[in-house]
Design a protein around this motif. Sequence first.
Motif, PDB file in Angstrom:
ATOM      1  N   ALA A 143     -26.229  25.376  48.604  1.00 55.05           N
ATOM      2  CA  ALA A 143     -26.627  24.059  48.095  1.00 55.05           C
ATOM      3  C   ALA A 143     -26.433  22.999  49.177  1.00 55.05           C
ATOM      4  O   ALA A 143     -25.327  22.829  49.697  1.00 55.05           O
ATOM      5  CB  ALA A 143     -25.808  23.706  46.860  1.00 55.05           C
ATOM      6  N   PRO A 144     -27.491  22.289  49.552  1.00 52.32           N
ATOM      7  CA  PRO A 144     -27.407  21.367  50.703  1.00 52.32           C
ATOM      8  C   PRO A 144     -26.623  20.105  50.391  1.00 52.32           C
ATOM      9  O   PRO A 144     -26.700  19.561  49.292  1.00 52.32           O
ATOM     10  CB  PRO A 144     -28.876  21.044  50.986  1.00 52.32           C
ATOM     11  CG  PRO A 144     -29.564  21.220  49.672  1.00 52.32           C
ATOM     12  CD  PRO A 144     -28.844  22.331  48.959  1.00 52.32           C
ATOM     13  N   ARG A 145     -25.869  19.663  51.379  1.00 48.14           N
ATOM     14  CA  ARG A 145     -25.159  18.389  51.233  1.00 48.14           C
ATOM     15  C   ARG A 145     -26.145  17.221  51.309  1.00 48.14           C
ATOM     16  O   ARG A 145     -26.010  16.236  50.600  1.00 48.14           O
ATOM     17  CB  ARG A 145     -24.092  18.269  52.314  1.00 48.14           C
ATOM     18  CG  ARG A 145     -22.917  19.220  52.129  1.00 48.14           C
ATOM     19  CD  ARG A 145     -21.881  19.054  53.211  1.00 48.14           C
ATOM     20  NE  ARG A 145     -22.343  19.603  54.477  1.00 48.14           N
ATOM     21  CZ  ARG A 145     -22.192  20.860  54.842  1.00 48.14           C
ATOM     22  NH1 ARG A 145     -21.591  21.712  54.022  1.00 48.14           N
ATOM     23  NH2 ARG A 145     -22.617  21.286  56.012  1.00 48.14           N
ATOM     24  N   THR A 146     -27.126  17.341  52.207  1.00 42.04           N
ATOM     25  CA  THR A 146     -28.206  16.360  52.296  1.00 42.04           C
ATOM     26  C   THR A 146     -29.504  17.066  51.917  1.00 42.04           C
ATOM     27  O   THR A 146     -29.944  17.974  52.627  1.00 42.04           O
ATOM     28  CB  THR A 146     -28.324  15.790  53.727  1.00 42.04           C
ATOM     29  OG1 THR A 146     -27.074  15.195  54.093  1.00 42.04           O
ATOM     30  CG2 THR A 146     -29.428  14.752  53.800  1.00 42.04           C
ATOM     31  N   LYS A 147     -30.087  16.654  50.809  1.00 43.14           N
ATOM     32  CA  LYS A 147     -31.261  17.360  50.314  1.00 43.14           C
ATOM     33  C   LYS A 147     -32.498  17.055  51.148  1.00 43.14           C
ATOM     34  O   LYS A 147     -32.777  15.882  51.445  1.00 43.14           O
ATOM     35  CB  LYS A 147     -31.549  16.975  48.859  1.00 43.14           C
ATOM     36  CG  LYS A 147     -30.568  17.534  47.850  1.00 43.14           C
ATOM     37  CD  LYS A 147     -31.028  17.206  46.443  1.00 43.14           C
ATOM     38  CE  LYS A 147     -30.102  17.794  45.396  1.00 43.14           C
ATOM     39  NZ  LYS A 147     -30.593  17.498  44.025  1.00 43.14           N
ATOM     40  N   PRO A 148     -33.281  18.077  51.520  1.00 40.99           N
ATOM     41  CA  PRO A 148     -34.586  17.823  52.135  1.00 40.99           C
ATOM     42  C   PRO A 148     -35.531  17.173  51.126  1.00 40.99           C
ATOM     43  O   PRO A 148     -35.326  17.247  49.912  1.00 40.99           O
ATOM     44  CB  PRO A 148     -35.078  19.228  52.514  1.00 40.99           C
ATOM     45  CG  PRO A 148     -33.877  20.102  52.441  1.00 40.99           C
ATOM     46  CD  PRO A 148     -32.956  19.498  51.442  1.00 40.99           C
ATOM     47  N   ASP A 149     -36.572  16.558  51.655  1.00 39.81           N
ATOM     48  CA  ASP A 149     -37.599  15.988  50.770  1.00 39.81           C
ATOM     49  C   ASP A 149     -38.478  17.075  50.176  1.00 39.81           C
ATOM     50  O   ASP A 149     -38.947  16.949  49.038  1.00 39.81           O
ATOM     51  CB  ASP A 149     -38.473  14.997  51.559  1.00 39.81           C
ATOM     52  CG  ASP A 149     -37.671  13.826  52.091  1.00 39.81           C
ATOM     53  OD1 ASP A 149     -37.086  13.097  51.276  1.00 39.81           O
ATOM     54  OD2 ASP A 149     -37.619  13.649  53.328  1.00 39.81           O
ATOM     55  N   LEU A 150     -38.708  18.130  50.947  1.00 38.72           N
ATOM     56  CA  LEU A 150     -39.544  19.247  50.505  1.00 38.72           C
ATOM     57  C   LEU A 150     -38.939  20.558  50.982  1.00 38.72           C
ATOM     58  O   LEU A 150     -38.353  20.616  52.063  1.00 38.72           O
ATOM     59  CB  LEU A 150     -40.960  19.143  51.094  1.00 38.72           C
ATOM     60  CG  LEU A 150     -41.940  18.116  50.553  1.00 38.72           C
ATOM     61  CD1 LEU A 150     -43.226  18.173  51.370  1.00 38.72           C
ATOM     62  CD2 LEU A 150     -42.239  18.356  49.084  1.00 38.72           C
ATOM     63  N   LEU A 151     -39.110  21.599  50.178  1.00 34.16           N
ATOM     64  CA  LEU A 151     -38.828  22.957  50.626  1.00 34.16           C
ATOM     65  C   LEU A 151     -40.150  23.638  50.954  1.00 34.16           C
ATOM     66  O   LEU A 151     -41.089  23.592  50.148  1.00 34.16           O
ATOM     67  CB  LEU A 151     -38.090  23.748  49.548  1.00 34.16           C
ATOM     68  CG  LEU A 151     -36.663  23.314  49.219  1.00 34.16           C
ATOM     69  CD1 LEU A 151     -36.089  24.192  48.114  1.00 34.16           C
ATOM     70  CD2 LEU A 151     -35.768  23.343  50.445  1.00 34.16           C
ATOM     71  N   VAL A 152     -40.217  24.253  52.124  1.00 36.45           N
ATOM     72  CA  VAL A 152     -41.454  24.875  52.585  1.00 36.45           C
ATOM     73  C   VAL A 152     -41.163  26.320  52.986  1.00 36.45           C
ATOM     74  O   VAL A 152     -40.409  26.552  53.940  1.00 36.45           O
ATOM     75  CB  VAL A 152     -42.061  24.113  53.779  1.00 36.45           C
ATOM     76  CG1 VAL A 152     -43.321  24.820  54.282  1.00 36.45           C
ATOM     77  CG2 VAL A 152     -42.388  22.676  53.376  1.00 36.45           C
ATOM     78  N   PRO A 153     -41.708  27.299  52.268  1.00 41.01           N
ATOM     79  CA  PRO A 153     -41.489  28.693  52.656  1.00 41.01           C
ATOM     80  C   PRO A 153     -42.277  29.051  53.913  1.00 41.01           C
ATOM     81  O   PRO A 153     -43.383  28.557  54.126  1.00 41.01           O
ATOM     82  CB  PRO A 153     -41.995  29.481  51.447  1.00 41.01           C
ATOM     83  CG  PRO A 153     -42.987  28.578  50.784  1.00 41.01           C
ATOM     84  CD  PRO A 153     -42.507  27.178  51.032  1.00 41.01           C
ATOM     85  N   ILE A 154     -41.706  29.911  54.747  1.00 41.80           N
ATOM     86  CA  ILE A 154     -42.440  30.445  55.893  1.00 41.80           C
ATOM     87  C   ILE A 154     -43.608  31.274  55.353  1.00 41.80           C
ATOM     88  O   ILE A 154     -43.396  32.189  54.553  1.00 41.80           O
ATOM     89  CB  ILE A 154     -41.521  31.311  56.779  1.00 41.80           C
ATOM     90  CG1 ILE A 154     -40.424  30.454  57.408  1.00 41.80           C
ATOM     91  CG2 ILE A 154     -42.327  32.035  57.845  1.00 41.80           C
ATOM     92  CD1 ILE A 154     -40.922  29.409  58.391  1.00 41.80           C
ATOM     93  N   ARG A 180     -32.960  25.246  41.443  1.00 42.70           N
ATOM     94  CA  ARG A 180     -31.510  25.023  41.408  1.00 42.70           C
ATOM     95  C   ARG A 180     -31.121  23.685  42.017  1.00 42.70           C
ATOM     96  O   ARG A 180     -30.174  23.054  41.568  1.00 42.70           O
ATOM     97  CB  ARG A 180     -30.804  26.149  42.152  1.00 42.70           C
ATOM     98  CG  ARG A 180     -30.914  27.522  41.498  1.00 42.70           C
ATOM     99  CD  ARG A 180     -30.327  27.511  40.082  1.00 42.70           C
ATOM    100  NE  ARG A 180     -30.267  28.833  39.516  1.00 42.70           N
ATOM    101  CZ  ARG A 180     -29.219  29.657  39.633  1.00 42.70           C
ATOM    102  NH1 ARG A 180     -28.148  29.271  40.293  1.00 42.70           N
ATOM    103  NH2 ARG A 180     -29.249  30.839  39.075  1.00 42.70           N
ATOM    104  N   TRP A 181     -31.818  23.275  43.052  1.00 41.51           N
ATOM    105  CA  TRP A 181     -31.419  22.077  43.803  1.00 41.51           C
ATOM    106  C   TRP A 181     -32.207  20.829  43.414  1.00 41.51           C
ATOM    107  O   TRP A 181     -31.885  19.743  43.895  1.00 41.51           O
ATOM    108  CB  TRP A 181     -31.587  22.333  45.298  1.00 41.51           C
ATOM    109  CG  TRP A 181     -30.781  23.474  45.820  1.00 41.51           C
ATOM    110  CD1 TRP A 181     -29.692  24.061  45.228  1.00 41.51           C
ATOM    111  CD2 TRP A 181     -30.987  24.186  47.048  1.00 41.51           C
ATOM    112  NE1 TRP A 181     -29.219  25.087  46.008  1.00 41.51           N
ATOM    113  CE2 TRP A 181     -29.988  25.188  47.131  1.00 41.51           C
ATOM    114  CE3 TRP A 181     -31.928  24.064  48.080  1.00 41.51           C
ATOM    115  CZ2 TRP A 181     -29.906  26.061  48.199  1.00 41.51           C
ATOM    116  CZ3 TRP A 181     -31.834  24.936  49.154  1.00 41.51           C
ATOM    117  CH2 TRP A 181     -30.842  25.930  49.214  1.00 41.51           C
ATOM    118  N   GLY A 182     -33.215  20.987  42.574  1.00 41.69           N
ATOM    119  CA  GLY A 182     -34.018  19.835  42.179  1.00 41.69           C
ATOM    120  C   GLY A 182     -34.849  19.270  43.318  1.00 41.69           C
ATOM    121  O   GLY A 182     -34.983  18.051  43.448  1.00 41.69           O
ATOM    122  N   ILE A 183     -35.435  20.168  44.129  1.00 40.57           N
ATOM    123  CA  ILE A 183     -36.254  19.764  45.273  1.00 40.57           C
ATOM    124  C   ILE A 183     -37.655  20.353  45.097  1.00 40.57           C
ATOM    125  O   ILE A 183     -37.782  21.549  44.801  1.00 40.57           O
ATOM    126  CB  ILE A 183     -35.645  20.259  46.603  1.00 40.57           C
ATOM    127  CG1 ILE A 183     -34.220  19.739  46.765  1.00 40.57           C
ATOM    128  CG2 ILE A 183     -36.508  19.836  47.789  1.00 40.57           C
ATOM    129  CD1 ILE A 183     -33.496  20.317  47.977  1.00 40.57           C
TER     130      ILE A 183
END
Length: 263
Positions: A143-154, A180-183
């Motif tokens: 779980a990231p401490r600083t959330k990315p704006d988007l998750l992008v799969p390779i 899980r992370w709401g991203i």
Amino acid sequence: MCHRQASGPAKPEFVKCGQFSGGRTAVNRNTREWFNRQFSQFLSRSLVRCLLCGDSCPHRSGLCSGCRAELPLLHSACERCALPLPEADRTCPRCLQQPPSFAGARAAWHYAFPVGQLIQRFKYRGDLAAGHSLAQLAANRLAPRTKPDLLVPIPLHWRKFLFGRGFNQAHQIAEEFGRRWGIPVHPRLLRKVTAGETQQQLKRARRLHNLSRSFAIRGDVDGLHIGLVDDVITTGATLEAASRVLLQAGAEKVSACALARVP
């Protein structure tokens, strides 16, 4: 003199069928719901089996407590590329000499037994349950401490997607992380434009050469923090190639996460 007509005996009032059935119906409904819950829990305890040892497994990850304890956690790793390191070190020599384009990478486990076997079942035998189990557990650890704006799969090249695997394992993992992370997850932001040769046994320099023009972007990433998602980090070459394309397109920051890291 006023004569009042004598009234006959009072007629009984009949209650219409169902008039007082609401309470009984509610009781019956609650009883059925309770029974269904108990039956479902019984099935979970009796029928659901651990993906590794086959014992009864009520845990939602699909792995029993004993097998979860055997997963080789990656406790200490390079903050930039997730390479396993001794406890005292925070950055590996390669990243000190030539920092990667991505800001940091994290992995939940060493690529070792039994994680390696579960990942291979997921990728090459279509065992989606194995992938889902690992993604659930990894989401808790990463779980990231600083959330990315988007998750992008390779991404996979379309030929491998259609005629090979039939699914993109990184996309499956990213969807679970996103829930899980709401991203939000953007599975089509990156496109693999060249099929290339199989990368699994290649050295980092050769991988970078093969991947130098492998990715293209379909979408606006200006000013965004992009979180790349993959199943395994081997040398970091794939993440490096994708990160360069994203940063050149205007992304502010790129980070990465994966299920496992090859030493």
